[in-house]
Design a protein around this motif. Structure first.
Motif, PDB file in Angstrom:
ATOM      1  N   SER A  54      44.687   4.578  47.167  1.00 60.73           N
ATOM      2  CA  SER A  54      44.880   4.331  45.722  1.00 60.73           C
ATOM      3  C   SER A  54      43.943   5.130  44.825  1.00 60.73           C
ATOM      4  O   SER A  54      44.086   5.098  43.605  1.00 60.73           O
ATOM      5  CB  SER A  54      44.737   2.838  45.363  1.00 60.73           C
ATOM      6  OG  SER A  54      43.385   2.458  45.128  1.00 60.73           O
ATOM      7  N   ALA A  55      42.975   5.853  45.389  1.00 59.58           N
ATOM      8  CA  ALA A  55      41.975   6.537  44.565  1.00 59.58           C
ATOM      9  C   ALA A  55      42.553   7.808  43.950  1.00 59.58           C
ATOM     10  O   ALA A  55      43.481   8.420  44.485  1.00 59.58           O
ATOM     11  CB  ALA A  55      40.740   6.867  45.391  1.00 59.58           C
ATOM     12  N   VAL A  56      41.981   8.199  42.810  1.00 54.01           N
ATOM     13  CA  VAL A  56      42.393   9.415  42.116  1.00 54.01           C
ATOM     14  C   VAL A  56      41.263  10.438  42.203  1.00 54.01           C
ATOM     15  O   VAL A  56      40.123  10.119  42.518  1.00 54.01           O
ATOM     16  CB  VAL A  56      42.765   9.123  40.648  1.00 54.01           C
ATOM     17  CG1 VAL A  56      44.039   8.283  40.595  1.00 54.01           C
ATOM     18  CG2 VAL A  56      41.634   8.427  39.904  1.00 54.01           C
ATOM     19  N   LYS A  57      41.618  11.686  41.914  1.00 56.74           N
ATOM     20  CA  LYS A  57      40.697  12.796  42.190  1.00 56.74           C
ATOM     21  C   LYS A  57      39.386  12.704  41.413  1.00 56.74           C
ATOM     22  O   LYS A  57      38.358  13.226  41.869  1.00 56.74           O
ATOM     23  CB  LYS A  57      41.386  14.135  41.923  1.00 56.74           C
ATOM     24  CG  LYS A  57      41.830  14.372  40.485  1.00 56.74           C
ATOM     25  CD  LYS A  57      42.636  15.648  40.368  1.00 56.74           C
ATOM     26  CE  LYS A  57      43.023  15.956  38.928  1.00 56.74           C
ATOM     27  NZ  LYS A  57      43.865  14.907  38.302  1.00 56.74           N
ATOM     28  N   GLU A  58      39.407  12.048  40.245  1.00 57.21           N
ATOM     29  CA  GLU A  58      38.178  11.916  39.452  1.00 57.21           C
ATOM     30  C   GLU A  58      37.130  11.027  40.133  1.00 57.21           C
ATOM     31  O   GLU A  58      35.979  10.986  39.700  1.00 57.21           O
ATOM     32  CB  GLU A  58      38.502  11.352  38.070  1.00 57.21           C
ATOM     33  CG  GLU A  58      39.262  12.313  37.163  1.00 57.21           C
ATOM     34  CD  GLU A  58      40.756  12.364  37.435  1.00 57.21           C
ATOM     35  OE1 GLU A  58      41.440  13.223  36.840  1.00 57.21           O
ATOM     36  OE2 GLU A  58      41.253  11.543  38.251  1.00 57.21           O
ATOM     37  N   MET A  59      37.522  10.342  41.193  1.00 61.63           N
ATOM     38  CA  MET A  59      36.607   9.441  41.903  1.00 61.63           C
ATOM     39  C   MET A  59      35.784  10.236  42.922  1.00 61.63           C
ATOM     40  O   MET A  59      35.863  10.022  44.115  1.00 61.63           O
ATOM     41  CB  MET A  59      37.389   8.300  42.550  1.00 61.63           C
ATOM     42  CG  MET A  59      37.993   7.360  41.511  1.00 61.63           C
ATOM     43  SD  MET A  59      39.102   6.118  42.201  1.00 61.63           S
ATOM     44  CE  MET A  59      38.553   4.634  41.326  1.00 61.63           C
ATOM     45  N   TYR A  60      35.037  11.201  42.384  1.00 59.86           N
ATOM     46  CA  TYR A  60      34.036  12.006  43.110  1.00 59.86           C
ATOM     47  C   TYR A  60      34.598  13.206  43.872  1.00 59.86           C
ATOM     48  O   TYR A  60      33.812  13.963  44.448  1.00 59.86           O
ATOM     49  CB  TYR A  60      33.197  11.140  44.067  1.00 59.86           C
ATOM     50  CG  TYR A  60      32.345  10.131  43.347  1.00 59.86           C
ATOM     51  CD1 TYR A  60      31.172  10.506  42.705  1.00 59.86           C
ATOM     52  CD2 TYR A  60      32.740   8.795  43.272  1.00 59.86           C
ATOM     53  CE1 TYR A  60      30.397   9.577  42.017  1.00 59.86           C
ATOM     54  CE2 TYR A  60      31.975   7.861  42.584  1.00 59.86           C
ATOM     55  CZ  TYR A  60      30.804   8.257  41.962  1.00 59.86           C
ATOM     56  OH  TYR A  60      30.057   7.338  41.278  1.00 59.86           O
ATOM     57  N   LEU A  61      35.911  13.438  43.891  1.00 56.37           N
ATOM     58  CA  LEU A  61      36.386  14.639  44.588  1.00 56.37           C
ATOM     59  C   LEU A  61      36.003  15.910  43.841  1.00 56.37           C
ATOM     60  O   LEU A  61      35.976  16.989  44.440  1.00 56.37           O
ATOM     61  CB  LEU A  61      37.900  14.580  44.814  1.00 56.37           C
ATOM     62  CG  LEU A  61      38.386  13.582  45.857  1.00 56.37           C
ATOM     63  CD1 LEU A  61      39.805  13.918  46.294  1.00 56.37           C
ATOM     64  CD2 LEU A  61      37.469  13.489  47.074  1.00 56.37           C
ATOM     65  N   ASP A  62      35.689  15.795  42.533  1.00 56.93           N
ATOM     66  CA  ASP A  62      35.185  16.967  41.820  1.00 56.93           C
ATOM     67  C   ASP A  62      33.856  17.433  42.424  1.00 56.93           C
ATOM     68  O   ASP A  62      33.611  18.641  42.547  1.00 56.93           O
ATOM     69  CB  ASP A  62      35.031  16.669  40.329  1.00 56.93           C
ATOM     70  CG  ASP A  62      34.294  15.368  40.039  1.00 56.93           C
ATOM     71  OD1 ASP A  62      34.202  14.503  40.941  1.00 56.93           O
ATOM     72  OD2 ASP A  62      33.810  15.203  38.901  1.00 56.93           O
ATOM     73  N   LYS A  63      33.006  16.486  42.838  1.00 57.55           N
ATOM     74  CA  LYS A  63      31.732  16.863  43.455  1.00 57.55           C
ATOM     75  C   LYS A  63      31.956  17.641  44.747  1.00 57.55           C
ATOM     76  O   LYS A  63      31.263  18.630  45.024  1.00 57.55           O
ATOM     77  CB  LYS A  63      30.887  15.612  43.753  1.00 57.55           C
ATOM     78  CG  LYS A  63      30.333  14.914  42.528  1.00 57.55           C
ATOM     79  CD  LYS A  63      29.598  13.644  42.891  1.00 57.55           C
ATOM     80  CE  LYS A  63      28.410  13.881  43.815  1.00 57.55           C
ATOM     81  NZ  LYS A  63      27.683  12.611  44.088  1.00 57.55           N
ATOM     82  N   TYR A  64      32.917  17.207  45.545  1.00 57.46           N
ATOM     83  CA  TYR A  64      33.190  17.905  46.800  1.00 57.46           C
ATOM     84  C   TYR A  64      33.760  19.297  46.531  1.00 57.46           C
ATOM     85  O   TYR A  64      33.366  20.278  47.162  1.00 57.46           O
ATOM     86  CB  TYR A  64      34.138  17.079  47.671  1.00 57.46           C
ATOM     87  CG  TYR A  64      33.465  15.884  48.301  1.00 57.46           C
ATOM     88  CD1 TYR A  64      32.843  15.980  49.535  1.00 57.46           C
ATOM     89  CD2 TYR A  64      33.432  14.653  47.650  1.00 57.46           C
ATOM     90  CE1 TYR A  64      32.214  14.889  50.114  1.00 57.46           C
ATOM     91  CE2 TYR A  64      32.801  13.561  48.213  1.00 57.46           C
ATOM     92  CZ  TYR A  64      32.194  13.677  49.447  1.00 57.46           C
ATOM     93  OH  TYR A  64      31.557  12.586  50.005  1.00 57.46           O
ATOM     94  N   GLY A  65      34.694  19.398  45.595  1.00 62.17           N
ATOM     95  CA  GLY A  65      35.253  20.700  45.258  1.00 62.17           C
ATOM     96  C   GLY A  65      34.202  21.671  44.773  1.00 62.17           C
ATOM     97  O   GLY A  65      34.176  22.845  45.168  1.00 62.17           O
TER      98      GLY A  65
END
Length: 299
Positions: free
Chosen positions: A39-50
């Motif tokens: 259910s998570a969306v990309k703003e939930m820390y995937l920007d940090k990984y990218g």
């Protein structure tokens, strides 16, 4: 940090996300494809990984799963794990079409539910040359048995059947909360750390996240068995990051699955619980993932 909004076809829907350009690349560079968990969306820390992958000289394609966030798809808030696996493959196809990407050097990264997805993707799609599964779900059946009291499971079955009949009559899908403050109340992820992480991250970073999934989402979770693919990943290099105190995707289930994988493989045990990998434990979860991709994809 060079990041651009992207969208691409997953045949029946349009998926949207971000493309991070590898820093310092003088020509086509490897790419890591990432999507989030349950259910998570990309703003939930995937920007940090990218951002971290790009800083290391790796392109990164981050996208929202169908039916969630910026991506299209109906019914909203429904997670079909088989469709999400297929969408990772659509994302690989899109990434491979970009001029900045060396299509012979593709990695996939997933976490929690998508940590299970990347095990399946790496097993069946040999375009993948390296895989990182962070705090992965490995068995929906065993996971639900660990989270849901056994005397509640029969009631869930009755709800699944009633929902199927109602949808067959054209009624709207039944829904359940993703998390609830009361771990004994009905929710898809009934652990206190799930409630804390989702609600805090929603308030601080991800206003588009909704505390709701369809009831069928939970039924499909109970049927999903990434572990049945894990022996087929080899010879693609597998890194599994497992949290020492994981009560959501239990530590012992993930380590048991890792033992069934074939070489080349590596296990890293992270400190803390399931959600620490994104926040307080990010400095433990990111470096081994980054280094795995650099080792096996080059940079």
């Amino acid at each position: 940090m060079a990041r651009r909004d992207v969208e691409f076809s997953a045949e029946d829907v349009t998926l949207r996300g971000w493309f991070y350009l590898a820093e310092g690349a003088s020509g086509p560079a490897p790419v890591v494809v990432l999507a989030h968990g349950f259910s998570a969306v990309k703003e939930m820390y995937l920007d940090k990984y990218g951002e971290s992958f790009a800083a290391a000289g790796l392109n990164a394609l981050v996208f929202d799963n169908r039916n969630f966030g910026a991506s299209d798809g109906e019914p909203r808030q429904e997670i079909d794990p088989v469709a999400q696996v297929r969408d990772y493959r659509h994302a690989i196809t899109y990434a491979s079409s970009l001029d900045e990407v060396d299509r012979s050097r593709v990695g996939v990264w997933g976490s929690s539910y998508s940590g299970g997805h990347v095990l399946v993707v790496a097993a069946i799609d040999k375009r993948v040359k390296a895989v990182v599964a962070q705090v992965p779900l490995v068995s929906g059946y065993e996971n639900i048995r660990s989270l849901v009291r056994s005397d509640f499971i029969g009631g869930f079955r009755e709800q699944f059947d009633a929902d199927r009949e109602a949808r067959g009559r054209g009624e709207a899908p039944a829904t359940v909360p993703v998390v609830d403050k009361d771990p004994m109340a009905p929710s898809a992820l009934p652990t206190p750390d799930s409630y804390q992480w989702f609600t805090e991250t929603h308030e601080q970073r991800a206003p588009s996240w909704r505390n709701e999934v369809t009831l069928r989402t939970v039924e499909m979770l109970s049927e999903y068995e990434p572990i049945s693919y894990i022996h087929r990943i080899s010879p693609t290099p597998l890194l599994m990051l497992v949290a020492r105190q994981d009560v959501l995707t239990p530590t012992e289930l993930a380590i048991g699955a890792f033992q069934q994988a074939r070489e080349p493989k590596k296990l890293v045990v992270l400190p803390g619980g399931h959600f620490d990998a994104y926040v307080d434990g990010y400095d433990h979860s990111m470096p081994p993932a980054r280094d795995w991709f650099l080792e096996h994809l080059g940079g």
